[in-house]
Design a protein around this motif. Structure first.
Motif, PDB file in Angstrom:
ATOM      1  N   GLY A 247      80.246  33.468  19.045  1.00 17.66           N
ATOM      2  CA  GLY A 247      79.276  32.433  19.370  1.00 17.66           C
ATOM      3  C   GLY A 247      78.235  32.166  18.313  1.00 17.66           C
ATOM      4  N   ASP A 248      78.384  32.776  17.131  1.00 17.48           N
ATOM      5  CA  ASP A 248      77.445  32.535  16.043  1.00 17.48           C
ATOM      6  C   ASP A 248      78.076  31.602  15.026  1.00 17.48           C
ATOM      7  N   PRO A 249      77.561  30.378  14.871  1.00 12.45           N
ATOM      8  CA  PRO A 249      76.403  29.818  15.591  1.00 12.45           C
ATOM      9  C   PRO A 249      76.782  29.151  16.917  1.00 12.45           C
TER      10      PRO A 249
ATOM     11  N   GLY B 239      71.461  45.947  12.039  1.00 12.71           N
ATOM     12  CA  GLY B 239      70.382  45.534  11.162  1.00 12.71           C
ATOM     13  C   GLY B 239      69.947  44.106  11.430  1.00 12.71           C
ATOM     14  N   PRO B 240      68.987  43.613  10.646  1.00  8.72           N
ATOM     15  CA  PRO B 240      68.407  42.285  10.899  1.00  8.72           C
ATOM     16  C   PRO B 240      69.425  41.147  10.920  1.00  8.72           C
TER      17      PRO B 240
ATOM     18  N   SER C  33      72.214  37.184  14.298  1.00 10.78           N
ATOM     19  CA  SER C  33      73.431  36.476  14.719  1.00 10.78           C
ATOM     20  C   SER C  33      73.613  36.569  16.232  1.00 10.78           C
ATOM     21  N   SER C  34      73.286  37.722  16.783  1.00  6.11           N
ATOM     22  CA  SER C  34      73.386  37.898  18.236  1.00  6.11           C
ATOM     23  C   SER C  34      72.395  36.989  18.954  1.00  6.11           C
TER      24      SER C  34
ATOM     25  N   GLU D 177      75.651  37.099   7.095  1.00  2.00           N
ATOM     26  CA  GLU D 177      74.653  36.447   6.252  1.00  2.00           C
ATOM     27  C   GLU D 177      75.212  35.168   5.626  1.00  2.00           C
ATOM     28  N   ARG D 178      76.478  35.195   5.258  1.00  2.00           N
ATOM     29  CA  ARG D 178      77.108  33.996   4.694  1.00  2.00           C
ATOM     30  C   ARG D 178      77.108  32.869   5.734  1.00  2.00           C
TER      31      ARG D 178
END
Length: 281
Positions: A36-38, A71-72, A77-78, A248-249
């Motif tokens: 679901g990201d994004p 991590g961040p 993303s969650s 991150e990409r």
């Protein structure tokens, strides 16, 4: 030193893939994305592109509001996925859609017990099996809690994939390996995902120790971001796991409204191809 007996899962795509990699003399690439990201459609488009780009196994994160081990980048993303209405049921629908097109690439769900508990273990396992899920990595259920989900998952024909860390000593390791199948996920650093990387020499020594206890393949994750690092890990491990760099990409390819940009899928697949090239050097 005794070797742990592996749990056997019938018609296992995971076992078949690692056997194929071993026969080819190459390390596997395990990729992680958050469901679901994004959004659900973009997740599906990324999923269907990953195998051709070079992913051998796919981990899909089940979004959760308090992902304490992440991590961040993966936390963000969650949050993006939850904001856009993703749920565990919708995550399984995405897997089901992917499986209708791809019958061979192993899919592992990774996350936390809370969403599964709220859905109900029996219902979750039935839907996961029907969707074509091959295994689970549930980071907040230790071996002492195997009756909660591990043993029912094995009975349902799903691999239970456990984490080991640099602090998992020879006394603890047999317990970690108990009921584990498919592969062992070695967390190469202490702390949260995506923060730093471990040296290949340290990882190699840890894997040698693990292999004295088990014949399971060992996939190494946390901190692998570049083709060069993937290549170094691939020389000592059965597979390299890349998550934060991919997530991150995805984040970098979002527009100002947090929506998928036109080049998002291509950008992700370019990264996967680069990682695969690194592993194959």
């Amino acid at each position: 030193m005794s070797t742990a007996t592996s749990v056997q899962i019938a018609e296992s795509r995971v076992d078949a893939r690692f056997a194929e990699l071993k026969a080819q003399g190459r390390a596997g690439l395990v990729t992680f994305i958050t469901a679901g990201d994004p959004d659900a459609e973009t997740t599906y488009q990324i999923l269907r592109a990953l195998p051709e780009a070079g992913a051998d196994l796919i981990e899909i994160g089940m979004p959760f509001s308090d992902p304490m081990a992440d991590g961040p980048a993966i936390q963000a993303s969650s949050q993006r996925a939850l904001k856009n209405g993703i749920s565990l049921a919708k995550t399984l629908e995405i897997v089901h859609r992917f499986r209708a097109e791809d019958s061979t690439t192993p899919v592992i769900l990774m996350g936390y017990y809370n969403p599964i508990y709220h859905m109900g273990v029996e219902k979750f396992l039935r839907l996961a099996r029907d969707a074509g899920v091959d295994g689970l990595i549930i980071v907040d259920l230790p071996p002492e809690e195997d009756r909660e989900l591990c043993l029912p998952a094995i009975d349902a024909g799903l691999h239970w994939i456990r984490l080991a860390t640099p602090t998992t000593d020879d006394k603890r390791l047999p317990k970690v390996l108990e009921n584990t199948s498919g592969f062992l996920y070695y967390v190469s650093i202490l702390g949260i995902t995506g923060t730093r990387a471990a040296a290949a020499e340290e990882v190699g020594a840890a894997i040698e120790r693990i292999k004295r206890h088990s014949d399971l393949p060992v996939a190494v994750g946390f901190g692998i971001r570049t083709p060069e690092h993937a290549a170094a890990i691939g020389k000592v491990a059965d597979a390299a796991v890349v998550g934060s760099a991919i997530v991150e990409r995805i984040a970098e390819a979002l527009d100002e409204n947090g929506k998928a940009g036109t080049g998002l899928v291509d950008s992700v697949t370019e990264l996967i191809r680069d990682l695969r090239t690194g592993l194959d050097r």
